[in-house]
Structure formats: structure tokens, C-alpha cells
Motif scaffolding. Sequence first.
Motif, PDB file in Angstrom:
ATOM      1  N   ASN A 142     -18.330   7.219   7.477  1.00 38.21           N
ATOM      2  CA  ASN A 142     -18.410   6.109   8.370  1.00 38.21           C
ATOM      3  C   ASN A 142     -19.645   5.359   8.534  1.00 38.21           C
ATOM      4  N   GLU A 143     -20.720   5.775   7.948  1.00 35.08           N
ATOM      5  CA  GLU A 143     -21.992   5.346   7.762  1.00 35.08           C
ATOM      6  C   GLU A 143     -22.266   4.512   6.553  1.00 35.08           C
ATOM      7  N   CYS A 144     -21.156   4.450   5.725  1.00 34.45           N
ATOM      8  CA  CYS A 144     -21.245   3.889   4.510  1.00 34.45           C
ATOM      9  C   CYS A 144     -20.104   2.661   4.499  1.00 34.45           C
ATOM     10  N   SER A 145     -20.532   1.603   3.459  1.00 36.75           N
ATOM     11  CA  SER A 145     -19.779   0.378   3.468  1.00 36.75           C
ATOM     12  C   SER A 145     -18.351   0.975   2.306  1.00 36.75           C
ATOM     13  N   GLY A 146     -17.411   0.036   2.335  1.00 39.53           N
ATOM     14  CA  GLY A 146     -16.437   0.435   1.476  1.00 39.53           C
ATOM     15  C   GLY A 146     -16.854   0.561   0.115  1.00 39.53           C
ATOM     16  N   GLY A 147     -17.799  -0.415  -0.498  1.00 39.88           N
ATOM     17  CA  GLY A 147     -18.192  -0.250  -1.952  1.00 39.88           C
ATOM     18  C   GLY A 147     -18.829   1.112  -2.096  1.00 39.88           C
ATOM     19  N   GLU A 148     -19.898   1.569  -1.042  1.00 37.06           N
ATOM     20  CA  GLU A 148     -20.711   2.610  -1.167  1.00 37.06           C
ATOM     21  C   GLU A 148     -19.606   3.859  -1.159  1.00 37.06           C
ATOM     22  N   ARG A 149     -18.673   3.875  -0.435  1.00 34.17           N
ATOM     23  CA  ARG A 149     -17.759   5.152  -0.170  1.00 34.17           C
ATOM     24  C   ARG A 149     -16.980   5.298  -1.760  1.00 34.17           C
ATOM     25  N   GLN A 150     -16.618   3.982  -2.287  1.00 32.46           N
ATOM     26  CA  GLN A 150     -16.000   4.182  -3.543  1.00 32.46           C
ATOM     27  C   GLN A 150     -17.024   4.520  -4.623  1.00 32.46           C
ATOM     28  N   ASP A 175     -13.720  -6.264  -1.828  1.00 27.59           N
ATOM     29  CA  ASP A 175     -13.982  -7.956  -2.041  1.00 27.59           C
ATOM     30  C   ASP A 175     -14.322  -7.857  -3.735  1.00 27.59           C
ATOM     31  N   THR A 176     -14.529  -9.166  -3.990  1.00 27.57           N
ATOM     32  CA  THR A 176     -14.697  -9.567  -5.493  1.00 27.57           C
ATOM     33  C   THR A 176     -16.131  -8.832  -5.960  1.00 27.57           C
ATOM     34  N   ASN A 177     -17.213  -8.964  -5.266  1.00 29.04           N
ATOM     35  CA  ASN A 177     -18.594  -8.747  -5.478  1.00 29.04           C
ATOM     36  C   ASN A 177     -18.678  -7.314  -5.843  1.00 29.04           C
ATOM     37  N   ARG A 178     -17.994  -6.570  -4.673  1.00 26.82           N
ATOM     38  CA  ARG A 178     -18.126  -5.176  -4.497  1.00 26.82           C
ATOM     39  C   ARG A 178     -17.241  -4.580  -5.766  1.00 26.82           C
ATOM     40  N   ALA A 179     -16.219  -5.282  -5.853  1.00 29.25           N
ATOM     41  CA  ALA A 179     -15.105  -4.791  -7.032  1.00 29.25           C
ATOM     42  C   ALA A 179     -16.051  -4.873  -8.515  1.00 29.25           C
ATOM     43  N   HIS A 180     -16.790  -5.942  -8.721  1.00 29.77           N
ATOM     44  CA  HIS A 180     -17.320  -6.099  -9.910  1.00 29.77           C
ATOM     45  C   HIS A 180     -18.558  -4.902  -9.947  1.00 29.77           C
ATOM     46  N   GLU A 181     -19.225  -4.604  -8.869  1.00 32.85           N
ATOM     47  CA  GLU A 181     -20.362  -3.665  -8.626  1.00 32.85           C
ATOM     48  C   GLU A 181     -19.689  -2.252  -8.996  1.00 32.85           C
ATOM     49  N   VAL A 182     -18.873  -1.905  -8.558  1.00 32.45           N
ATOM     50  CA  VAL A 182     -18.334  -0.706  -8.710  1.00 32.45           C
ATOM     51  C   VAL A 182     -17.661  -0.395 -10.221  1.00 32.45           C
ATOM     52  N   VAL A 183     -16.983  -1.452 -10.682  1.00 35.00           N
ATOM     53  CA  VAL A 183     -16.149  -1.215 -12.150  1.00 35.00           C
ATOM     54  C   VAL A 183     -17.503  -1.104 -13.093  1.00 35.00           C
ATOM     55  N   LYS A 184     -18.477  -2.172 -12.946  1.00 33.91           N
ATOM     56  CA  LYS A 184     -19.725  -2.063 -13.853  1.00 33.91           C
ATOM     57  C   LYS A 184     -20.388  -0.681 -13.851  1.00 33.91           C
ATOM     58  N   LEU A 185     -20.578  -0.208 -12.676  1.00 31.88           N
ATOM     59  CA  LEU A 185     -21.191   1.293 -12.535  1.00 31.88           C
ATOM     60  C   LEU A 185     -20.404   2.081 -13.084  1.00 31.88           C
ATOM     61  N   MET A 186     -19.003   2.169 -13.074  1.00 33.81           N
ATOM     62  CA  MET A 186     -18.050   3.104 -13.639  1.00 33.81           C
ATOM     63  C   MET A 186     -18.061   2.939 -14.921  1.00 33.81           C
ATOM     64  N   ARG A 205      -9.765  -9.597 -13.259  1.00 29.90           N
ATOM     65  CA  ARG A 205     -11.195  -9.943 -13.300  1.00 29.90           C
ATOM     66  C   ARG A 205     -12.016  -8.844 -13.945  1.00 29.90           C
ATOM     67  N   MET A 206     -11.432  -7.576 -13.671  1.00 31.18           N
ATOM     68  CA  MET A 206     -12.196  -6.321 -14.121  1.00 31.18           C
ATOM     69  C   MET A 206     -12.183  -6.118 -15.693  1.00 31.18           C
TER      70      MET A 206
END
Length: 228
Positions: A142-150, A175-186, A205-206
Motif C-alpha cells: 500500500n506504500e507503492c504505486s501500481g507500477g511499483e507493485r507490478q 497506464d501507458t507510461n507505466r506499462a512501457h516501463e514495466v514491459v521494458k524492464l521485463m 503497444r508493448m
Amino acid sequence: MTGIQLKNVTKRYQENEFETIALNDVSLTIEAGEFVAIIGPSGSGKSTFLSIAGALLQATEGEVFINEQNITHLNEKELSAVRLKQIGFILQTSNLIPYLTALDQLLVVKRMNGSVTKEDKIFATELLNDLGLEKKRNKFPNECSGGERQRIAIARAFMNDPAIILADEPTASLDTNRAHEVVKLMANEVKARQKAAVMVTHDERMLDYCDRVYRIEDGILKEETNLI
């Protein structure tokens, strides 16, 4: 071959006199370091594919190999060991445990398989750092954003050093920005740690982050050649 291979896999469901073919003679090989996407409409067979590749469901026909081991006819205890040791799952939602810190989310995977060593703690910290979570190690979900949790969920999937990474709509709640961030890191982790990875997604988009893209419709899998 280090990775995953499906050979002529068919999955049928029988209900009374009606038969549904969820997968129809699917063959696919993904080697270590490859990041492959599977796209297709709802009901096309994506979830069935992931369930069979993830040793959660057995094929009606065909064979499945993980690191050259034929898992097609293993019993449930043996399949459970394959899931725990050889496969990392990333789901649509992070599915984090509310009362565990980011670091403990990873270490609980090791506790499921025995005890936690000093090396395990070092490896978990390294994974979190790789995914830009060095300041979140001791934070609760609960102290992390959605992107951080993913991203924590991605780190958790790599924790047992599995051969295979299976991701089911990992950007669905972002959202789009966090989605790109997550898939790029993956994708970066897949390459750096030489995993065979499959991402099922509606989000075209991914696809730029993937080595190959396949489309599945009515249980039939075909490679897309004009997307990326």
C-alpha cells in the motif's frame, strides 16, 4: 534446448455432445533469452496456452518440454515441483501479500521451497535494485504505486531463477507510461538472465519489446510478420 517447447499441442473440452477445441495443433519453441508475445481476442485460446505452458493444465494431445524435460505425463506432485522451480508467473494484478515488505514478497518464494539463506537475501535485493526498487525494499504494497507493485511481482517471478517466465496481461492495470516501463524492464531481465519468456497481451503497444509476436485465433497459433 534451454527453454520451452510445445509440439503439436491440442486441448479439447467435452461437455455432453459438444466439443470445444481451445488449442488446435500448436507448436512453438522459445529459447533462453527470447521474449515472445501472444496476442488475440478473448476466447481465442491464450489462457489455455499459458495454463499448459505453465504446467497447470495437461494437453489432450501433443507434448510439452521445459529444459528438454517432457512434462506431458508427469503426475500432480511432479508438476507442482516444475511450477515451483522452473516457472515464474506474472499475473494481471501483482497479487502481493499485503503484510509483507517488497523484500519479503521475494523471500517467501524461497520459504515455500525450504529455508532462506544469506545468498537468497542478496539475490532478492539485486533483483529489486535491477527493477529500480532499491528505495522500496522495506515498503508494504500500500506504500507503492501500481507500477511499483507490478515490478515487485516481476522480481518475485525471477526469484527461484526459473527457466521460464510466463506473463498474463502484465500491463492490464497500468497506464501507458507505466506499462512501457514495466514491459521494458521485463524484457531487459529476460535478456540479462537468459530466460525463455512468453507474454500474453491485448496491448499491442508493448510488442516492440518482443523478439517475436504470435496471434492466436480459434485455438490456432500463427506468427505475425508485419507488426514489428
